[in-house]
Design an enzyme around this catalytic site. Structure first.
Site, PDB file in Angstrom:
ATOM      1  N   ARG A  70       5.254 106.704  28.989  1.00 22.51           N
ATOM      2  CA  ARG A  70       5.002 105.841  27.725  1.00 22.51           C
ATOM      3  C   ARG A  70       4.557 104.483  28.248  1.00 22.51           C
ATOM      4  NH1 ARG A  70       5.144 110.230  25.580  1.00 22.51           N
ATOM      5  NH2 ARG A  70       7.128 111.291  24.691  1.00 22.51           N
ATOM      6  N   GLU A  71       3.628 103.871  27.400  1.00 17.85           N
ATOM      7  CA  GLU A  71       3.129 102.537  27.671  1.00 17.85           C
ATOM      8  C   GLU A  71       3.590 101.740  26.617  1.00 17.85           C
ATOM      9  OE1 GLU A  71      -1.133 103.131  27.206  1.00 17.85           O
ATOM     10  OE2 GLU A  71      -1.386 104.056  29.244  1.00 17.85           O
ATOM     11  N   ARG A 109      -8.556  86.319  13.738  1.00 20.26           N
ATOM     12  CA  ARG A 109      -7.854  87.144  14.586  1.00 20.26           C
ATOM     13  C   ARG A 109      -8.760  87.753  15.663  1.00 20.26           C
ATOM     14  NH1 ARG A 109      -2.601  85.357  14.874  1.00 20.26           N
ATOM     15  NH2 ARG A 109      -1.385  85.722  12.916  1.00 20.26           N
ATOM     16  N   ALA A 155       3.397  83.263   9.782  1.00 18.38           N
ATOM     17  CA  ALA A 155       4.531  83.974  10.728  1.00 18.38           C
ATOM     18  C   ALA A 155       4.405  83.379  12.046  1.00 18.38           C
ATOM     19  CB  ALA A 155       3.935  85.330  10.623  1.00 18.38           C
ATOM     20  N   GLU A 213       8.214  77.688  11.853  1.00 22.64           N
ATOM     21  CA  GLU A 213       6.720  78.236  11.556  1.00 22.64           C
ATOM     22  C   GLU A 213       6.261  78.026  10.322  1.00 22.64           C
ATOM     23  OE1 GLU A 213       4.597  79.633  13.626  1.00 22.64           O
ATOM     24  OE2 GLU A 213       5.744  80.061  15.187  1.00 22.64           O
ATOM     25  N   GLU A 273       2.744  75.751  10.128  1.00 26.36           N
ATOM     26  CA  GLU A 273       1.443  76.527   9.562  1.00 26.36           C
ATOM     27  C   GLU A 273       1.046  75.838   8.404  1.00 26.36           C
ATOM     28  OE1 GLU A 273       1.442  80.419   9.882  1.00 26.36           O
ATOM     29  OE2 GLU A 273       1.761  80.460  12.142  1.00 26.36           O
ATOM     30  N   PRO A 291       6.140 101.097  16.292  1.00 23.74           N
ATOM     31  CA  PRO A 291       7.167 101.653  16.920  1.00 23.74           C
ATOM     32  C   PRO A 291       6.609 102.752  18.043  1.00 23.74           C
ATOM     33  CG  PRO A 291       7.286 102.132  14.814  1.00 23.74           C
ATOM     34  CD  PRO A 291       6.414 101.381  14.789  1.00 23.74           C
ATOM     35  N   GLY A 292       5.519 103.115  17.813  1.00 19.50           N
ATOM     36  CA  GLY A 292       4.900 103.944  18.695  1.00 19.50           C
ATOM     37  C   GLY A 292       4.569 103.801  20.250  1.00 19.50           C
ATOM     38  N   GLU A 321       7.998  94.995  18.932  1.00 19.48           N
ATOM     39  CA  GLU A 321       8.037  93.982  18.110  1.00 19.48           C
ATOM     40  C   GLU A 321       8.916  93.990  16.766  1.00 19.48           C
ATOM     41  OE1 GLU A 321       5.329  90.693  16.122  1.00 19.48           O
ATOM     42  OE2 GLU A 321       4.481  92.798  16.288  1.00 19.48           O
ATOM     43  N   GLU A 343      -4.187  76.598  17.361  1.00 21.22           N
ATOM     44  CA  GLU A 343      -4.050  77.346  16.222  1.00 21.22           C
ATOM     45  C   GLU A 343      -5.085  76.837  15.182  1.00 21.22           C
ATOM     46  OE1 GLU A 343      -0.400  79.367  14.160  1.00 21.22           O
ATOM     47  OE2 GLU A 343      -0.108  77.273  14.593  1.00 21.22           O
TER      48      GLU A 343
END
Length: 181
Positions: A37-38, A64, A76, A92, A96, A114-115, A119, A140
């Protein structure tokens, strides 16, 4: 649920970075076979749904690099090591948008991918805003937008808003608005 658990046999740390770490785990599957699993390790993050006195949603537009494009999001940011999510959300929001708040309400926490990643984002909402001064990180660059719920929904439809945390926050507002009709 025990019959679904994968037991870690070995962990190999591949990369340690500023934002993420990457490891490959050899695991024993529930059927006794092995696989790898990575996994992306992330310290977690916060997201804030700020609403002005006029009922406008404050959003940020930023480029991004991972996507190769500019998208619009709710404010965020990443949790600092040992930082309380509520303190991070206040920090934050101010960094921002320049807005401070006397009240942040916790909505929920959710996993982003979640795969392959751990996070966890903690989502907050506020409608108690006081205009201050932005204090963005040196790397930023962003624009601040104020939009109505209907404008935000259209931005989701045309994929100007193209990330899950922001789409979820807008869905939350729509459900809340529908309940008060």
């Amino acid at each position: 649920m025990e019959h679904l658990i994968e037991r870690t046999l070995k962990t190999n740390e591949i990369f340690k970075g500023k934002v993420i770490d990457l490891e490959v785990q050899e695991v024993e599957l529930p059927n006794g076979k092995t696989s790898s699993r990575e996994i992306v390790k992330h310290p977690g993050a916060v997201a804030i749904l700020p609403i002005t006195n006029e009922g406008k949603i404050i959003l940020v537009r930023q480029y991004r690099k991972a996507l190769g494009k500019t998208i619009v999001e709710i404010p965020a940011g990443k949790l600092e090591k040992g930082e309380d999510p509520l303190d991070s959300a206040r920090r934050e929001l101010e960094e921002e948008t320049g807005y401070k708040t006397s009240k942040l309400d916790f909505l929920l926490s959710f996993y982003t991918s979640p795969g392959f990643a751990d996070e966890l984002i903690h989502l907050y909402i506020t409608d108690k805003l006081e205009k201050g001064k932005t204090n963005m990180d040196d790397d930023e660059f962003l624009d601040i937008l104020e939009v109505s719920l209907e404008e935000a929904e259209q931005m989701v439809k045309d994929q100007t808003i193209h990330d899950a945390k922001t789409a979820y926050a807008i869905l939350y507002l729509r459900m809340k608005a529908s309940q008060s009709l």
